[in-house]
Motif scaffolding. Sequence first.
Motif, PDB file in Angstrom:
ATOM      1  N   UNK A  15       0.827  -1.201   0.000  1.00  0.00           N
ATOM      2  CA  UNK A  15       0.000   0.000   0.000  1.00  0.00           C
ATOM      3  C   UNK A  15       0.871   1.265   0.000  1.00  0.00           C
ATOM      4  N   UNK A  16       2.002   1.216   0.682  1.00  0.00           N
ATOM      5  CA  UNK A  16       2.939   2.342   0.647  1.00  0.00           C
ATOM      6  C   UNK A  16       3.468   2.546  -0.776  1.00  0.00           C
ATOM      7  N   UNK A  17       3.791   1.420  -1.451  1.00  0.00           N
ATOM      8  CA  UNK A  17       4.262   1.508  -2.830  1.00  0.00           C
ATOM      9  C   UNK A  17       3.184   2.119  -3.716  1.00  0.00           C
ATOM     10  N   UNK A  18       1.930   1.679  -3.523  1.00  0.00           N
ATOM     11  CA  UNK A  18       0.827   2.195  -4.328  1.00  0.00           C
ATOM     12  C   UNK A  18       0.665   3.696  -4.147  1.00  0.00           C
ATOM     13  N   UNK A  19       0.711   4.166  -2.895  1.00  0.00           N
ATOM     14  CA  UNK A  19       0.576   5.604  -2.639  1.00  0.00           C
ATOM     15  C   UNK A  19       1.728   6.378  -3.271  1.00  0.00           C
ATOM     16  N   UNK A  20       2.932   5.834  -3.148  1.00  0.00           N
ATOM     17  CA  UNK A  20       4.097   6.507  -3.713  1.00  0.00           C
ATOM     18  C   UNK A  20       3.992   6.628  -5.233  1.00  0.00           C
ATOM     19  N   UNK A  40       3.154   0.483 -19.681  1.00  0.00           N
ATOM     20  CA  UNK A  40       4.564   0.634 -19.363  1.00  0.00           C
ATOM     21  C   UNK A  40       4.812   1.823 -18.437  1.00  0.00           C
ATOM     22  N   UNK A  41       4.015   2.880 -18.593  1.00  0.00           N
ATOM     23  CA  UNK A  41       4.196   4.041 -17.719  1.00  0.00           C
ATOM     24  C   UNK A  41       3.847   3.697 -16.277  1.00  0.00           C
ATOM     25  N   UNK A  42       2.772   2.926 -16.084  1.00  0.00           N
ATOM     26  CA  UNK A  42       2.405   2.495 -14.729  1.00  0.00           C
ATOM     27  C   UNK A  42       3.472   1.571 -14.163  1.00  0.00           C
ATOM     28  N   UNK A  43       3.936   0.638 -14.989  1.00  0.00           N
ATOM     29  CA  UNK A  43       4.976  -0.285 -14.542  1.00  0.00           C
ATOM     30  C   UNK A  43       6.220   0.488 -14.091  1.00  0.00           C
ATOM     31  N   UNK A  44       6.577   1.504 -14.880  1.00  0.00           N
ATOM     32  CA  UNK A  44       7.774   2.284 -14.554  1.00  0.00           C
ATOM     33  C   UNK A  44       7.603   3.031 -13.232  1.00  0.00           C
ATOM     34  N   UNK A  45       6.417   3.609 -13.000  1.00  0.00           N
ATOM     35  CA  UNK A  45       6.179   4.346 -11.741  1.00  0.00           C
ATOM     36  C   UNK A  45       6.236   3.406 -10.542  1.00  0.00           C
ATOM     37  N   UNK A  46       5.656   2.206 -10.700  1.00  0.00           N
ATOM     38  CA  UNK A  46       5.651   1.240  -9.596  1.00  0.00           C
ATOM     39  C   UNK A  46       7.071   0.781  -9.295  1.00  0.00           C
ATOM     40  N   UNK A  47       7.834   0.465 -10.328  1.00  0.00           N
ATOM     41  CA  UNK A  47       9.208   0.004 -10.118  1.00  0.00           C
ATOM     42  C   UNK A  47      10.061   1.092  -9.467  1.00  0.00           C
ATOM     43  N   UNK A  48       9.813   2.350  -9.853  1.00  0.00           N
ATOM     44  CA  UNK A  48      10.554   3.445  -9.240  1.00  0.00           C
ATOM     45  C   UNK A  48      10.189   3.577  -7.769  1.00  0.00           C
ATOM     46  N   UNK A  51      11.855   0.917  -5.812  1.00  0.00           N
ATOM     47  CA  UNK A  51      13.266   1.248  -5.620  1.00  0.00           C
ATOM     48  C   UNK A  51      13.438   2.341  -4.565  1.00  0.00           C
ATOM     49  N   UNK A  52      12.588   3.366  -4.616  1.00  0.00           N
ATOM     50  CA  UNK A  52      12.686   4.473  -3.655  1.00  0.00           C
ATOM     51  C   UNK A  52      12.479   3.994  -2.219  1.00  0.00           C
ATOM     52  N   UNK A  53      11.522   3.095  -2.033  1.00  0.00           N
ATOM     53  CA  UNK A  53      11.179   2.627  -0.685  1.00  0.00           C
ATOM     54  C   UNK A  53      11.988   1.402  -0.270  1.00  0.00           C
ATOM     55  N   UNK A  54      12.766   0.838  -1.229  1.00  0.00           N
ATOM     56  CA  UNK A  54      13.478  -0.424  -0.971  1.00  0.00           C
ATOM     57  C   UNK A  54      12.506  -1.489  -0.479  1.00  0.00           C
TER      58      UNK A  54
END
Length: 343
Positions: A15-20, A40-48, A51-54
């Motif tokens: 859920x933290x990843x989703x909010x981010x 692909x844009x959604x995939x890229x935002x989720x992967x970022x 990565x940001x939250x580890x």
Amino acid sequence: MTQPSDGHGRRPSIYDVARRAGVSHMSVSRVLNGHSKISESTRARVLQAIDDLNYRRSWTAFALATRRARRIGVLIDGPVQNGPNSTLRAIEKAAREVGYAVSAFSIGDDDASQIDSGVMELVTQGVDALCVIAPRESSLDLLRQQTTGLPTIVIKAEADPSWHTVGVDQRMGARLAVQHLIDRGHRTIAHVAGPMDWLDARERAQGWRECLAEAGLPEGPYVVGNWTSDFGFEFGQSFELGETTAVFSANDQIALGVIHGLHRRGVRVPEDVSVVGFDDLPNARHFLPPLTTVRQDFAELGTFALQQLVSAIEGRTAPSHDTIKPRVIVRESTGSVSDRCSE
């Protein structure tokens, strides 16, 4: 790296990843599971955001949600050999990296019938898939009679309609070894083969034959035995050299024994006879002389096998067969015939 928290000592959740990322938690789940129907844009935002939250997935929660054990069962046929053990270690490493565990069952060298009890043992542990390493023909015949319904991959060089397969190209490895000797002027090349119930031994012997035939050379001395240095030693100290100037051994252990046997009778390697092995054992470079051999990339083999299994478990398309190319590692146990003749 220590995983960051949300300020309350809590590890980041889906859920933290989703909010981010500014998406729903279902979108995050689809990305994590490799779902194809996501932009692909959604995939890229989720992967970022991951990565940001580890962020690290809770594999326990995932297993409960999917009713999967996240465990691979591995049957090892003849585990005393270097190749099977190296492949198992590579599979275990690759599995850990994607949240899978490995349960292994070893089949004795002299009892392929243990395949039945091995499959039963692993299935009762609730494994999601099976992998068979270094199979003999007899063990595969028994495995075909099993109806586990589980995705199964067999580590073998040739395709098989019964299962997914992946393997190092054993025949190519043998051809490379023999060609190395031919290129150095050798015309009578012996082969000390492994047991013919082993698929790898068959492929290596066939590669030796094909390479000699294509070069217009006769087959040199040929003997079938086991995988041990003791067998190689007996061959090395007893076979009649005749015109033989080189020996292609089916594995490095045999090659070590051959070199020892030749040394015992006063035959020098490589001055009198060149010797090539197969596998590239970790200590092959410390043989006396250091051994020319065929290197198999066990790490790549294990990783690729694990990737195919996970794809099959998760319902994604996986290749039915693929091979990994070996290469010759040239050291001091091989020389040229011209050097020999110039002495």
